[in-house]
Each structure stands twice: as structure tokens, then as C-alpha cells.
Design an enzyme around this catalytic site. Sequence first.
Site, PDB file in Angstrom:
ATOM      1  CG  ASP A   1      -0.232   0.006   2.543  1.00  0.00           C
ATOM      2  OD1 ASP A   1       1.017   0.030   2.567  1.00  0.00           O
ATOM      3  OD2 ASP A   1      -0.923  -0.007   3.584  1.00  0.00           O
TER       4      ASP A   1
ATOM      5  CG  HIS B   1       3.462   0.329   4.848  1.00  0.00           C
ATOM      6  ND1 HIS B   1       2.467  -0.616   5.048  1.00  0.00           N
ATOM      7  CD2 HIS B   1       4.615  -0.353   5.012  1.00  0.00           C
ATOM      8  CE1 HIS B   1       3.006  -1.782   5.315  1.00  0.00           C
ATOM      9  NE2 HIS B   1       4.315  -1.654   5.294  1.00  0.00           N
TER      10      HIS B   1
HETATM   11  C1  GLP Z   1       6.356  -4.253   7.011  1.00  0.00           C
HETATM   12  C2  GLP Z   1       7.441  -3.357   7.604  1.00  0.00           C
HETATM   13  C3  GLP Z   1       8.043  -2.476   6.568  1.00  0.00           C
HETATM   14  C4  GLP Z   1       8.330  -3.289   5.328  1.00  0.00           C
HETATM   15  C5  GLP Z   1       7.044  -3.745   4.722  1.00  0.00           C
HETATM   16  C6  GLP Z   1       7.241  -4.616   3.494  1.00  0.00           C
HETATM   17  O1  GLP Z   1       5.075  -3.843   7.236  1.00  0.00           O
HETATM   18  N1  GLP Z   1       7.010  -2.569   8.701  1.00  0.00           N
HETATM   19  O2  GLP Z   1       9.228  -1.874   7.093  1.00  0.00           O
HETATM   20  O3  GLP Z   1       9.014  -2.501   4.406  1.00  0.00           O
HETATM   21  O4  GLP Z   1       6.297  -4.458   5.660  1.00  0.00           O
HETATM   22  O5  GLP Z   1       7.516  -5.923   3.884  1.00  0.00           O
HETATM   23  P1  GLP Z   1       8.144  -7.024   2.969  1.00  0.00           P
HETATM   24  O6  GLP Z   1       9.510  -6.572   2.677  1.00  0.00           O
HETATM   25  O7  GLP Z   1       8.122  -8.266   3.806  1.00  0.00           O
HETATM   26  O8  GLP Z   1       7.283  -7.118   1.763  1.00  0.00           O
END
Ligand code: GLP
Length: 249
Positions: A129, A131
Site C-alpha cells: 500500500d 507504506h
Molecule cells: C512491514 C514493515 C516495513 C516493510 C514492509 C514490506 O510492514 N514494517 O518496514 O518494508 O512491511 O515488507 P516485505 O519486505 O516483507 O514485503
Amino acid sequence: MEVIVTEDVGVAAADALAPALRPGGVVGLATGSSPLPVYRELIRRHRAGRVDFTGVRAFLLDEYLGLPEGHPQSYRSVIRREFTDHVGLSDVRGPDGDTADADRAAARYEAEIEAAGGIDVQLLGIGTDGHIGFNEPTSSLRSRTRVKTLTAQTRSDNARFFEAPDTVPHHVLTQGLGTIGEARRVVLVASGSAKAAAVAAAVEGPLSAFCPASVLQWHPEATVILDEAAAGRLRLLDYYRSVQDHKPT
Ligand code: GLP
């Protein structure tokens, strides 16, 4: 923003982190799957004697609220297990998610980062999303470390790390977008087509709290390191490749 498209995200991001890996250097670490190739590469370099973590300090981006410190999915446990224990990096701090006073823990964390002199290089992943950290869509672009409520999408994305989907915490402490933006350099890594839309919105979309990662467009030293799949929806992909191939000397 500098956009690097590579089949070895881990090597490119490890190179970008290298300047912070010196005594007194302060590195910002991220959890999730995206940074794992970076950590594997840094562990490899450490074992080969190519990088020394003596005197390096680390700060985490975020933490679940309500998980006891030793919980296997608390980000402080995760980062030790996946990375820092393997390279002898012991000065690792994260927001205190195991607290009765989260607002106070957030303010304390901001003060700790400031007392360390700020973060030299901050490693980031990106959520589907858009973030960064746990700054969900509509986060203030100038926010500081604080409590956030996770979206259903993020809880579902992260459910794979928990025994059951309903055990994913609803609340977290996260560095704010303003906090992250104060790092002297930021390096965002993303792999796989599931991230392609979020990456395109962050790099080429409007600056908007609806895509929190787009705040990096304001940052004077932001590097985005992508594999082909994560870069798949960038409209100016050919341009980024040509910039990569023709660096000014
Ligand atoms: C989590 C973390 C983030 C991370 C994101 C993506 O929610 N708080 O810091 O960047 O998810 O995660 P992933 O790398 O496992 O797709």
C-alpha cells in the site's frame, strides 16, 4: 531519486550502506522480506573480512505494540536473528513495543535517535500500500515516531509471519515520515511484481500522503533499488537505465 534496476538488489544495497559501516556510523535497519538479500550480502562480506561492524549503531524503523520483547516476531528479535547477531552488531535499538505508555516510548525513541546524531543511511522496504516503516496511507508527511493502526491489507500481508492471521497486532510504533526523512541518505529496496504498483506510485506518482513512500521525492539523497519485476510499472524505466549506464564521470 536515483533508481537502480538490478538482478542483485542485495549487492547494490550493501554497497549503498557501506559508508555508514564504520566506528560511530549510524545505520537504520528495516525488517520484512525485502531487506533479507541485503543482510545476507552483508553477512557474507563480514565473514570474508570485508566489512567490520565494530562501533556501528543501529536503529529499527518500527515495532509491533504488545509483543513482549523476546517474542519471535517482535522486530527486535527478528533483526537479531536475521542479521545483527551474525555480524557482531550489538548496539541495536528499536521502539519499545512492550510498554504501557506508548506515547512516552515514541518520544524516548526520537530522543535516542537525536542523541546518536541522527541516522547516516536508512534502509527501507515498501508495503504493497506504499507504506514505509509502518506509516500507512494518509500518514502525515511530517510525522514523528508514534502509534499507528495497521490497515487490513498490511495485517494480511504480514500474517505469514504469525501463527494465525488474527494474532497479527493491530497497533505499532513507527518512526514517522518526518523522522525517516531526516536520515542523511535513504535506500529503498523492493523485489517482485507485488511491489510494482507501490513503487511506481512512490517514484513517479504525485507527492501524496496516500502513498507514504512518495515523501522520498523530497529527499536529496534517496536511492531506490529494484529488481526487474518491482520496476515493471515504471513509465520512465528506459530513462533510469540510461542514467545508470551513463553516469557522469
Ligand atoms: C512491514 C514493515 C516495513 C516493510 C514492509 C514490506 O510492514 N514494517 O518496514 O518494508 O512491511 O515488507 P516485505 O519486505 O516483507 O514485503
